[in-house]
Every structure is written in structure tokens, then in C-alpha cells.
Design a protein around this motif. Structure first.
Motif, mmCIF file in Angstrom:
data_model
loop_
_atom_site.group_PDB
_atom_site.id
_atom_site.type_symbol
_atom_site.label_atom_id
_atom_site.label_comp_id
_atom_site.label_asym_id
_atom_site.label_seq_id
_atom_site.Cartn_x
_atom_site.Cartn_y
_atom_site.Cartn_z
ATOM 1 N N PRO A 22 41.877 79.605 41.038
ATOM 2 C CA PRO A 22 41.047 79.967 42.196
ATOM 3 C C PRO A 22 41.594 79.455 43.523
ATOM 4 O O PRO A 22 41.064 79.789 44.562
ATOM 5 N N THR A 39 40.699 76.083 51.403
ATOM 6 C CA THR A 39 41.364 76.572 50.195
ATOM 7 C C THR A 39 42.779 77.014 50.529
ATOM 8 O O THR A 39 42.999 77.659 51.557
ATOM 9 N N MET A 57 51.074 75.760 53.574
ATOM 10 C CA MET A 57 51.241 76.706 54.684
ATOM 11 C C MET A 57 49.882 76.956 55.339
ATOM 12 O O MET A 57 48.929 77.349 54.671
ATOM 13 N N ARG A 59 47.869 78.789 58.705
ATOM 14 C CA ARG A 59 47.942 79.670 59.877
ATOM 15 C C ARG A 59 47.305 78.983 61.087
ATOM 16 O O ARG A 59 46.321 78.237 60.924
ATOM 17 N N ARG A 62 43.427 78.687 61.615
ATOM 18 C CA ARG A 62 42.552 77.822 60.808
ATOM 19 C C ARG A 62 42.142 76.581 61.607
ATOM 20 O O ARG A 62 42.956 75.977 62.310
ATOM 21 N N GLY A 91 37.341 78.799 51.230
ATOM 22 C CA GLY A 91 38.355 79.693 51.760
ATOM 23 C C GLY A 91 37.758 80.848 52.535
ATOM 24 O O GLY A 91 38.482 81.747 52.981
ATOM 25 N N VAL A 93 34.741 80.248 54.767
ATOM 26 C CA VAL A 93 34.064 79.765 55.982
ATOM 27 C C VAL A 93 34.925 78.678 56.627
ATOM 28 O O VAL A 93 35.726 78.023 55.965
#
Ligand SMILES: Cc1cc2nc3c(=O)[nH]c(=O)nc-3n(C[C@H](O)[C@H](O)[C@H](O)COP(=O)(O)O)c2cc1C
Length: 169
Positions: A22, A39, A57, A59, A62, A91, A93
Motif C-alpha cells: 500500500p 505516503t 522522492m 514533489r 507536497r 497519501g 490529504v
């Protein structure tokens, strides 16, 4: 809950298999509360510069992005079976709107080797210190660039020196 030091290489297959589904949980110290969680599905576990390394990694969009740049430390948490819904929520909110750790009723514990907390409810966690960062650019192979970056929101890669690997028993 008891922490048991684990062998990083031995844990890699399990960590890899959790990434696709998950996902794993990246925990980073926050400024307005103890920590934020997000997440992650893209990461590599390996050995670089003759050291155990974990590359995550993130972005720039975020909430975690500003936090990880500031803190320079993070933990990667592998949750136990049955946590898929909670991992999906983390992953979906942002910590800008929701205190995800409080929402899940999770407990933070101070890291053993880094000033970054981990989740007591995890089955295993890694403690990492960022030793190098790099940005994905438009030079990425076209098929990957088109698939992952239609809006050019390229990830930053954080290479974390793994200073602790612990199973929770
Ligand atoms: C399974 C899954 C894997 C994800 N992997 C990543 C990832 O590797 N890097 C990333 O930047 N975002 C990833 N995301 C998206 C972030 O987890 C999501 O945008 C999250 O809400 C960001 O939280 P934050 O704003 O509190 O940092 C993933 C989401 C899911 C559901």
C-alpha cells in the motif's frame, strides 16, 4: 513495543514489495506540530558511497517538501498488515489541512539515531539523514517524463544515509 535492530539488506525485499502497495510512510519533523506523515510509493533501498542508503522522492507541491528540506532528517515507516486504509489516507490529504498522525491516533517516538520521530504503530522503521539531494529534470527519458510529469512538477530526490533499521516487536 520493543525495538530490535534489523539487517537492512535482509529487509529490502519486504520494503520493496510494500512500495507498490500500500506504500510506506515518510515521517518528517514539522514546524507547527511534532511531525507530518505522507505516503510514498517511489523510493530505492541500496548501498551508495559504501554506505546503506535510502532514496525518497518528494514533489515540491507536497507539504512534506518544505519540511524535509528544513529538517534534513526523516524516517521511513513500514506499517503492519491491515493498515492499507490509513496509508491511503496519508497519501490523499495534506498536512497543510489535517494533522494526519493525530487523525489516525498514532504515537510518535523520538528516533534512536536521528532527531526525526517514527511511528510506534509501525512494524519496522528506518532512520535517515539526508546527505545529498538532486532534482529530476526534463532530461528524463521521454516515456517516463510524459507519464510522470505532464505538469513538469519534478520530484526532488533525497538520499538518506540509513543510520538505524528497527523492527517493532
Ligand atoms: C500509494 C501512494 C504513493 C505515493 N508516493 C508518493 C511519492 O513517492 N512521492 C510524492 O511526492 N508523493 C507521493 N504520493 C502522494 C502524497 O502522499 C500525497 O500528495 C500526500 O497528500 C502529501 O502529503 P503532504 O502534503 O502532507 O506532504 C503518494 C500517494 C500514494 C497514495
Amino acid at each position: 513495543m520493543k525495538l530490535v535492530a534489523a539487517d537492512y539488506a535482509a529487509e529490502m525485499p519486504d520494503l520493496m514489495s510494500q512500495l507498490a502497495r500500500p506504500g510506506l510512510l515518510l515521517v518528517v519533523p514539522d514546524t507547527s506540530r511534532p511531525a507530518n506523515v505522507m505516503t510514498i510509493g517511489w523510493a530505492t533501498f541500496g548501498r551508495v558511497w559504501s554506505r546503506p542508503m535510502c532514496m525518497v522522492m518528494v514533489r515540491p507541491s507536497r507539504y512534506t517538501y518544505g519540511l524535509i528540506n528544513r529538517a534534513g532528517v526523516f524516517t521511513v515507516n513500514r506499517m503492519p498488515a491491515g493498515s492499507a486504509k490509513a496509508v491511503a489516507r496519508c497519501g490523499a490529504v495534506s498536512g497543510r489541512e489535517v494533522d494526519k498522525i493525530a487523525e489516525q491516533g498514532w504515537t510518535l517516538q523520538p528516533g534512536e539515531t536521528q532527531p526525526a520521530p517514527y511511528l510506534a504503530e509501525a512494524a519496522l522503521h528506518l532512520e535517515c539523514r539526508t546527505v545529498f539531494t538532486s532534482e529530476v529534470t526534463a532530461e528524463l527519458a521521454e516515456e517516463l517524463r510524459l507519464a510522470s510529469y505532464p505538469e513538469a512538477d519534478y520530484h526532488t530526490l533525497y538520499f538518506g544515509l540509513v543510520t538505524g533499521v528497527y523492527r517493532h516487536e
